[in-house]
Motif scaffolding. Structure first.
Motif, mmCIF file in Angstrom:
data_model
loop_
_atom_site.group_PDB
_atom_site.id
_atom_site.type_symbol
_atom_site.label_atom_id
_atom_site.label_comp_id
_atom_site.label_asym_id
_atom_site.label_seq_id
_atom_site.Cartn_x
_atom_site.Cartn_y
_atom_site.Cartn_z
ATOM 1 N N ALA A 40 0.839 -1.206 0.000
ATOM 2 C CA ALA A 40 0.000 0.000 0.000
ATOM 3 C C ALA A 40 0.869 1.249 0.000
ATOM 4 C CB ALA A 40 -0.931 -0.010 1.212
ATOM 5 N N ILE A 70 2.123 1.589 -3.763
ATOM 6 C CA ILE A 70 1.198 1.995 -4.825
ATOM 7 C C ILE A 70 0.537 3.349 -4.545
ATOM 8 C CG2 ILE A 70 0.746 -0.361 -5.641
ATOM 9 C CD1 ILE A 70 -1.904 -0.324 -4.164
ATOM 10 N N SER A 71 0.527 3.765 -3.290
ATOM 11 C CA SER A 71 -0.101 5.053 -2.979
ATOM 12 C C SER A 71 0.875 6.211 -3.129
ATOM 13 C CB SER A 71 -0.631 5.037 -1.544
ATOM 14 O OG SER A 71 0.449 4.923 -0.632
ATOM 15 N N GLN A 73 -5.090 -0.036 4.338
ATOM 16 C CA GLN A 73 -5.708 0.970 3.469
ATOM 17 C C GLN A 73 -5.008 2.303 3.635
ATOM 18 O OE1 GLN A 73 -9.929 1.497 4.130
ATOM 19 N NE2 GLN A 73 -10.328 -0.433 3.061
ATOM 20 N N TRP A 108 -6.232 3.411 -1.601
ATOM 21 C CA TRP A 108 -5.467 2.240 -1.998
ATOM 22 C C TRP A 108 -5.693 1.153 -0.947
ATOM 23 C CZ3 TRP A 108 -4.122 7.296 -2.123
ATOM 24 C CH2 TRP A 108 -3.792 7.849 -3.368
ATOM 25 N N GLU A 140 -7.870 1.899 -5.824
ATOM 26 C CA GLU A 140 -6.991 0.830 -6.300
ATOM 27 C C GLU A 140 -7.060 -0.294 -5.298
ATOM 28 O OE1 GLU A 140 -2.812 1.100 -7.718
ATOM 29 O OE2 GLU A 140 -3.372 3.183 -8.163
#
Lengths: 289, 768
Positions: free
Chosen positions: B413, B416-417, B619, B638, B700
């Motif tokens: 997380a 990708i964030s 998250q 995310w 996402e």
């Protein structure tokens, strides 16, 4: 959630409708789109003996331009009809945009401009921008018709000056020198939200100076409220952030909000300031939007 | 682990998709039966009132009214969902305990007559002082909601694992924060509805339910019937989210009305009645204390909670236990203390809402953890990774964790964030927050005490092998369990998903399954289905062995083709073998059953929170705050989940999106509000602000490659786990954006605006 018993009438002409309204005894309610009336009936807030539907009065579904009166909007034009009107989009885009963003598709497809006005709600979306644009309403009754400024039509929450036998038939927006107008609404989600506060502004800017301004506040008084001291503070001023800030503060002082489940009076007053500022800036910078 | 399967692991289209999209799907409210009557319940207008008299004579005289019933006409046996506190009656006899409490019911020829008849029932009340504030409900001198529960205490919990006082004494830093969680309501799109009918001594109820089995059990109990004489079945269900787990007045009153009139009776709640029936999220006060070492390692935690139960217990005892039980999941610490009072108030009863007791405590703990991280100058991501639970561990309250990729979820997380980048280059007005969550993959124990298996299934292949029908008591309420279970059945059989049919959630035609709650069906029902499929496969391979003259061990079956593992030229279709099986041996069937192993410790309440497997997830959310108005825009979310083997990726991500949608609503927008008389003032969808499609941010959703050794093909839960981090994530993102913390849910625009205003005023005062 059920409809109480009532008698349903579908007059074929305006004259017939007015006669009916005048002659029917008991509690009589006029039905246009029904998005307010039917809802109130279902939750038990409105128990009419008679419902008089205007659905056969096709002539009230038109938008046209009339020399001397300006843009004339039939009372039965839906919010979506207002949004899609080329004529309105060309002259006063602020009104189609207000109609488009006021509610979800189901409501904008059925709710009418006339209903939105006659309902008399202080947080209705169309009256503020219409009042800012100087709109008038035409009322037709058994004994004739009268035209009055929309601003004088709504007198309290759910209260208007309409007589028992009268029908609001048309709304007209006069030709005007305004250079910009807009409607800003603050709701608590991005769609399908009632206004916590709304602000409509119409301005006339000539040579960098504000020669006239109308500011109308929604959801912060028993009626859509003209922010008169804010308007006065702008008149004759050069366009500047300071002038706008000053007017915004004056509008907040003009407002008379209450606290309810959507917001406290203190919050609302501050929102009036913020959205008056934003509305003025937009109307000044971007024209009728 | 990474074996490619033919059916599972693929986004097969939903088995009921065409019916739903075309509008052909029939929900309970769509059904019509000959001579069907319509029923409606009269409810209390007062939060707390003594019933002095009920006069039904005028209502009975109204043409079209076929029956009017009150407490005199129904069993007086108290019911509920948690057996330890059965405290609800079909109708109130002495007093009503909340606005909406059931008083009487009518059955009429049409719905309109019902409403008219209800108005003609005259009930004389003596209004009593009401308990509306859960924080003072236990005080001396407060009225009692139930006379038998002193100080309005419904449930009291005191647990301690390890030695918290010692941990705090040895800690580098100890901090306490208090948070408030609000009442929210599930708002399933389909209202509760039930159609009841009798045939001689047998009662049949079509119901919009999450569990035909529990309905059958409790309805049979209430009327003193054998469960074999009660049939509960569902049609299509438009969502439940925990709110349709227990029978309501619609089933109980409907059954009595149907009996008296000898006609089917259809009953439903309108939107306002749904809000009044409630069983949604409890309001809760949560005081959290943790002690950490200088690196932020958690040494011990103390949770001191109070919960607003409303007027009845519902599933609230479990909610109360869950509130503490699931706190030590995502982070490892040995010392944990939990005190809880669930109190009665004269408000609608609360129960289980998506994530059950976990989301609000998680909100409190995750918000608190960010405060601790700030105190220590540690990045919120680092403090979480440092404490993240590892696989094959045991929580202080004796939950055995098998698969667990908590750390990987956080790290993914973070990646990708763009966490690190966003933390480094902070944009004014924007904030980013992280939170974790975990949830049970099915409850380790049933809601009522029984040794029955939790799930069972059988599969019947038709006579020519062109279709196979899965019979399961599991309940598709929109989440897609029918699809997932058919995929699992086909995979286990070596069959094609496209040829699967399903009969589900009917207590008469399908085998026992406890239903859709506690995120249990993919795992528990799925295990039973897998066993049933494997039994079919074994038989079909034996038949093929006979037909091909090859040993069964040499044969396998995939995607409807039976083939030899050693020879390329030998294969037949599943269909051919299935037909031959029917001709020679009769119906080709397989059955499976699932019972969880014995789980958990021996302390009081040890059963709640037990599960054969737990999901984990992280998250991250990014928000932008309008400093002038407090308006919150969600820029992105995310979600990275460890849910074991994914059976249907599209449905899985759908669950994540749905859980997020609900979690978002609870974070900022949704709250059930009452007036000073205990009446809900926003029991509709204009002012109870569920979010719209327009409000949803880009999401996402990713999964970690994970395998749960006890699950079918390695699967575990997803449906509720994704709600658990969301509230805390929003709290932390908003905290990051504005540098001050709002300590109560929902984190409304006005609260955010006020917090910012107070911050500015404080800064100005400090300067001056």
């Amino acid at each position: 959630m059920y409809m109480p018993d009532y008698e349903y009438h579908t007059p074929g002409t305006l004259a017939e409708a007015c006669t009916l309204l005048g002659e029917l005894g008991g509690k009589v309610t006029v039905l246009a789109g029904g998005s307010d009336v039917l809802h109130k009936m279902k939750i038990g807030n409105l128990v009419p003996d008679h419902l008089v539907s205007l659905k056969n009065l096709k002539e009230l579904r038109e938008i046209r331009y009339e020399q001397g009166r300006g843009v004339v909007i039939g009372a039965l034009v839906t919010h979506d009809g207002i949004y899609r009107s080329q004529l309105l989009q060309k002259h006063f885009l602020s009104l189609p945009m207000a109609a488009h963003t006021m509610a979800n598709t189901q409501v904008t497809n059925i709710g009418t401009i006339g209903g939105n006005i006659v309902n008399g709600s202080p947080l209705a979306d169309l009256p503020p921008i219409l009042i800012a644009l100087g709109a008038s309403v035409k009322l037709v009754g058994r004994s004739g018709e009268r035209v009055l400024p929309l601003e004088e039509f709504i007198v309290g929450p759910g209260k208007t000056v309409i007589a028992q036998d009268e029908i609001l038939t048309e709304i007209s927006i006069p030709d005007q020198p305004t250079t910009g107008s807009t409607y800003k609404k603050f709701g608590l989600r991005k769609s399908g939200a009632l206004a916590v506060v709304s602000v409509a502004a119409a301005v006339t800017v000539e040579g960098g100076a504000i020669t006239d301004a109308r500011i109308v506040l929604g959801a912060v008084a028993p009626v859509p409220l003209r922010a008169k001291s804010a308007e006065a503070s702008l008149k004759g001023k050069k366009v500047s952030d300071e002038a706008i800030e000053e007017a915004a503060a004056a509008a907040a002082a003009d407002s008379r909000p209450i606290s309810d489940l959507r917001g406290s009076d203190e919050y609302r007053r501050e929102l009036v300031r913020v959205f008056t500022k934003r509305a003025l800036r937009k109307a000044i910078d971007e024209g009728h939007v | 682990m990474s074996k490619n399967y033919n059916v599972i692991g693929h986004s097969k289209p939903k088995i009921d998709g065409p019916e739903k999209v075309s509008g052909a799907a029939k929900y309970t409210g769509d059904l019509k039966f000959p001579n069907m009557l319509h029923g409606k319940i009269l409810t209390s207008p007062h939060a707390h009132a003594r019933i002095l008299s009920i006069d039904t004579s005028e209502a009975e005289k109204l043409p079209g009214v076929k029956a009017v019933i009150t407490h005199k006409d129904v069993p007086t046996l108290k019911y509920g969902l948690s057996p330890a506190r059965w405290d609800e009656n079909i109708f109130c006899s002495e007093k009503t305990r909340f606005v909406g409490d059931k008083v009487a019911a009518v059955a009429c020829l049409d719905e309109e007559t019902c409403y008219k008849a209800l108005k003609l029932i005259k009930v004389e009340y003596e209004v009593l002082p009401a308990v509306l504030d859960f924080l003072t409900a236990m005080d001396e001198g407060q009225p009692l909601v139930h006379e038998e529960y002193a100080r309005n205490i419904n449930t009291e919990i005191h647990q301690e694992f390890g030695d918290v006082a010692k941990a705090f004494a040895e800690a580098h830093h100890v901090r306490t924060d208090t948070f408030i969680g609000q009442r929210t309501y599930q708002c399933p799109i389909e209202p509760h509805s039930a159609i009841s009918m009798w045939d001689a001594g047998k009662l049949t109820i079509y119901s919009s339910t999450q569990s035909p089995h529990y309905f059958q059990h409790y309805i049979a109990r209430e009327f003193g019937m054998d469960i074999g004489d009660v049939r509960v079945l569902k049609t299509f269900v438009g969502g439940g989210f925990g709110g349709k787990l227990e029978p309501t007045g619609l089933e109980f009153a409907g059954a009595v009305l149907a009996k008296i009139t000898s006609r089917p009776v259809r009953m439903f709640y309108d939107r306002a009645e749904m809000f009044a029936h409630n069983r949604g999220r409890h309001a809760q006060q949560m005081e959290i204390t943790t002690g950490v070492d200088k690196d932020g390692k958690i040494l011990g935690a103390y949770a001191n909670f109070k919960m607003d139960g409303g007027a009845y217990t519902s599933l609230g005892i479990a909610s109360a236990y869950y509130a503490g039980a699931l706190l030590p999941m995502t982070y490892e610490f040995d010392n944990f203390k939990f005190d809880m009072y669930r109190v009665y108030t004269n408000l609608p009863a609360c129960g289980a809402q998506r994530g059950h007791g976990a989301p609000q405590p998680k909100y409190a703990f995750e918000s608190h953890l960010d405060n601790v991280a700030k105190d220590l100058g540690i990045d919120p991501m680092d403090i979480r990774i440092r404490n993240a639970r590892r696989p094959d561990t045991v929580t202080p309250n004796d939950f055995k964790i098998n698969s667990c990729h908590m750390k990987e979820c956080l790290e993914r997380a973070r990646e990708i964030s763009g966490w690190d980048e966003k933390k480094k280059n902070k944009v004014p007005g924007r904030g980013i927050g992280v939170s974790t969550g975990s949830f049970v993959t099915g409850a380790g124990y049933p809601i009522y005490r029984t040794d029955l298996p939790h799930a069972s299934a059988f599969i019947r292949v038709n006579e020519d092998g062109t279709a196979a029908t899965l019979y399961t008591g599991s309940v598709d309420i929109g989440q897609g369990s029918d699809t997932v279970l058919c995929q699992m059945a086909a995979e286990a059989m070596g069959y094609r998903y496209e040829q699967m049919k399903i009969v589900a959630a009917d207590t008469e035609t399908t085998p026992l399954d406890f239903g859709a709650y506690a995120s249990r069906q993919t795992y528990m029902s799925g295990t039973a289905v897998k066993l049933a499929g494997e039994e079919v496969k074994k038989q079909i391979l034996e038949m093929a062995s006979f037909m091909l003259s090859l040993p069964p061990e040499d044969l396998d079956c995939e995607d409807g083709i039976i083939f030899s593992k050693s020879r390329d030229d030998k294969s037949i279709t599943f269909q051919e073998a299935a037909r031959k099986h029917f001709v020679l041996r009769g119906p080709l069937m397989g059955k499976g059953v699932y019972t969880p192993p014995k789980l958990g410790g021996t302390f009081k309440g040890a059963a709640v929170g037990t599960s054969p497997a737990y999901s984990f997830g992280a998250q991250i959310g990014e928000v932008e705050i309008d400093a002038e108005t407090g308006e919150i825009s969600v820029l992105g979310i995310w979600d990275v989940h460890d849910c074991g083997k994914v059976i249907n990726p599209r449905l899985l991500h759908g669950q994540v999106h749905g859980a997020l949608f609900m979690g978002m609503g609870e974070s900022v927008w949704e709250e059930v509000l009452f007036d000073d008389k205990g009446k809900i003032i926003n029991a509709e969808l204009a002012n109870y602000k569920m979010l719209t499609a327009m409000d949803m941010p880009p999401i996402e959703s990713e999964v970690i490659d994970s395998y749960e050794p006890t699950g079918p093909w390695g699967a575990k839960e997803v449906g509720e786990g994704s709600t658990n981090p969301t509230l805390g994530m929003f709290s932390n993102a908003i905290f990051d954006a504005m540098g001050v913390r709002v300590n109560s849910l929902p984190l409304t625009y006005e609260k955010v605006w006020r917090a910012l205003k107070e911050k500015r005023e404080q800064e100005a005062a400090e300067k001056a």
